[in-house]
Design a protein around this motif. Structure first.
Motif, mmCIF file in Angstrom:
data_model
loop_
_atom_site.group_PDB
_atom_site.id
_atom_site.type_symbol
_atom_site.label_atom_id
_atom_site.label_comp_id
_atom_site.label_asym_id
_atom_site.label_seq_id
_atom_site.Cartn_x
_atom_site.Cartn_y
_atom_site.Cartn_z
ATOM 1 N N ALA A 1 0.823 -1.211 0.000
ATOM 2 C CA ALA A 1 0.000 0.000 0.000
ATOM 3 C C ALA A 1 0.858 1.262 0.000
ATOM 4 N N LEU A 2 1.942 1.254 0.773
ATOM 5 C CA LEU A 2 2.846 2.402 0.796
ATOM 6 C C LEU A 2 3.497 2.608 -0.563
ATOM 7 N N GLU A 3 3.861 1.520 -1.219
ATOM 8 C CA GLU A 3 4.443 1.608 -2.560
ATOM 9 C C GLU A 3 3.441 2.216 -3.541
ATOM 10 N N LYS A 4 2.225 1.708 -3.503
ATOM 11 C CA LYS A 4 1.192 2.198 -4.427
ATOM 12 C C LYS A 4 0.838 3.652 -4.128
ATOM 13 N N ALA A 5 0.889 4.020 -2.846
ATOM 14 C CA ALA A 5 0.553 5.391 -2.448
ATOM 15 C C ALA A 5 1.720 6.351 -2.610
ATOM 16 N N LYS B 1 8.215 -8.374 -8.184
ATOM 17 C CA LYS B 1 7.138 -8.471 -9.171
ATOM 18 C C LYS B 1 6.082 -7.405 -8.901
ATOM 19 N N ALA B 2 5.679 -7.274 -7.650
ATOM 20 C CA ALA B 2 4.649 -6.299 -7.289
ATOM 21 C C ALA B 2 5.106 -4.875 -7.575
ATOM 22 N N LYS B 3 6.343 -4.593 -7.234
ATOM 23 C CA LYS B 3 6.889 -3.253 -7.416
ATOM 24 C C LYS B 3 6.876 -2.856 -8.897
ATOM 25 N N GLU B 4 7.261 -3.789 -9.763
ATOM 26 C CA GLU B 4 7.290 -3.519 -11.201
ATOM 27 C C GLU B 4 5.877 -3.312 -11.739
ATOM 28 N N ILE C 1 3.198 -2.284 -10.048
ATOM 29 C CA ILE C 1 2.679 -1.013 -9.534
ATOM 30 C C ILE C 1 3.255 0.154 -10.338
ATOM 31 N N ALA C 2 4.548 0.095 -10.621
ATOM 32 C CA ALA C 2 5.195 1.155 -11.397
ATOM 33 C C ALA C 2 4.605 1.265 -12.794
ATOM 34 N N ALA C 3 4.163 0.132 -13.335
ATOM 35 C CA ALA C 3 3.586 0.119 -14.675
ATOM 36 C C ALA C 3 2.103 0.484 -14.688
ATOM 37 N N GLY C 4 1.532 0.689 -13.492
ATOM 38 C CA GLY C 4 0.121 1.033 -13.399
ATOM 39 C C GLY C 4 -0.804 -0.154 -13.516
#
Length: 400
Positions: free
Chosen positions: A318-322, A351-354, A356-359
């Motif tokens: 959630a912090l990453e997405k926010a 995997k999640a970080k990539e 999220i970065a890609a939307g």
């Protein structure tokens, strides 16, 4: 001379630019547990599993631009004042962006009301099970990865009826946890045709509960249901009930599923003792967590280990997405676990970080199950009934 001056000027400009560039700061989350008090024996595994999630995040690139995630441990002592004090330190002094915990319901209620809700800090408790948590006026900042005791109490009641327990007495600790669980159990047990032959609260920390037990036994039940903590008063109640022969069979809620009764009383004396506890749904996610936690010396079967891990990993997502925005964490927390998107399992931070970065939408599949929060921040769950076996607790049956 001119060349030297230009070189010196360039060096000064470079130094100034470096000095003015903001250093990457660690992002902190509070890990507020019952380090001391009645669940002290349970707390280490819960904190360790949350720390596992944090280490996985840091090993796979950290948050946002490479910031490290740091878990700040605090002790709620499993009581309201301790929860408030620990949350105050975490939020106002440590500057945490979110909180995992507190571990006990009374501490959750107090810490959220006094500290986290006013500060707009998201709190996810992995073990605060009181039905009272559902109704907190929290501005959508209080969540949990463990089901409400309204669910556990009713599921336990139905399971006992199916197992042939028709008449029981109930002893419960007089706090938010004990009261909520006992009332839910009583309502469902009686609704399903069972008889409650005794129903009484007791206070924490007394040397003797023999008079309480004698009163409960006078109703003629051969089974005592104990809603308390196996590392605290619940152990004393169970010991004195056994020593005085007040009851033949014993049932505990999740707070009683502790190693302390086995170590103190002996497995041979607990052959008629069973306890309920939340369990992770069988899944690839649970297998991945089990393997990772074992690899760092953890016990995957420890109570609330899966829910603690999930709480920490979900807050990191959630912090990453926010983008680190504390105010946006609740919305992001719902977005990363709502049944829609690319599945993310325990440990899959890179995997999640990539994604999220890609939307790309993601959907966290937790060690303890899918945490698709309802409007109150509550989740469904899976429980089982355990007995004491040769190597600790063993599952008897799932509870529905």
């Amino acid at each position: 001379m001119k060349t030297k001056f230009l070189a010196l000027a360039a060096g000064l400009l470079t130094a100034t630019a470096l000095a003015s560039a903001p250093a990457k700061a660690d992002v902190k989350i509070g890990l507020i547990g019952g380090v001391s008090g009645p669940i002290a024996a349970m707390a280490p595994a819960m904190i360790d599993s949350a720390q596992l999630a944090i280490s996985q995040v840091n090993e796979q690139g950290g948050l946002m631009g490479g910031e490290k995630l740091e878990g700040v441990v605090g002790d709620s002592a499993c009581n309201p004042q301790g929860g408030t004090d620990a949350a105050t330190k975490a939020v106002n002094i440590e500057g945490v962006s979110a909180v995992v915990g507190p571990h006990c319901s009374g501490a959750v209620l107090a810490a959220s009301a006094s500290v986290t809700v006013p500060a707009g800090i998201t709190l996810v408790t992995p073990s605060g099970t009181s039905p009272e948590i559902t109704g907190i006026a929290d501005n959508d900042t209080v969540f949990r990865t463990v089901p409400s005791d309204d669910y556990q109490g009713r599921a336990l009641a139905r399971t006992l009826i199916e197992q042939g327990y028709g008449k029981v007495a109930v002893a419960y600790i007089n706090n938010d946890y004990g009261t909520g669980l006992a009332n839910a159990f009583k309502a469902e047990f009686e609704d399903k045709g069972g008889e409650i032959a005794g129903f009484a609260a007791h206070e924490d920390g007394k040397a003797s509960y023999r008079s309480n037990l004698a009163d409960l036994a006078s109703g003629g039940a051969d089974t005592l249901v104990i809603f308390d903590y196996g590392d605290g008063t619940g152990l004393t109640v169970l010991r004195q009930a056994l020593e005085n022969g007040f009851f033949e069979k014993f049932v505990g809620g999740d707070g009683m599923k502790s190693d302390a009764p086995i170590k103190e009383l002996g497995a041979e004396n607990l052959t008629t003792f069973v306890a309920s506890s939340p369990v992770g749904e069988k899944s690839d996610s649970l297998d991945m967590f089990n393997e990772a936690f074992k690899a760092v010396g953890g016990d995957p079967d420890a109570i609330f280990a899966t829910t603690s891990y999930d709480a920490a990993f979900m807050l990191a997502l959630a912090l990453e997405k926010a983008g680190g925005d504390k105010a946006a964490v609740p919305t992001a927390l719902r977005a990363i676990s709502n049944g829609e998107g690319e599945p993310i399992r325990p440990g899959e931070w890179k995997k999640a970080k990539e994604l999220i970065a890609a939307g790309t939408a993601i959907d966290y599949k937790g060690a303890a199950g899918d945490h698709n929060f309802d409007e109150n921040g509550d989740v469904p769950g899976t429980y089982a009934l355990f007995k004491v076996g040769g190597e600790g607790f063993e599952v008897i049956t799932e509870m529905k």
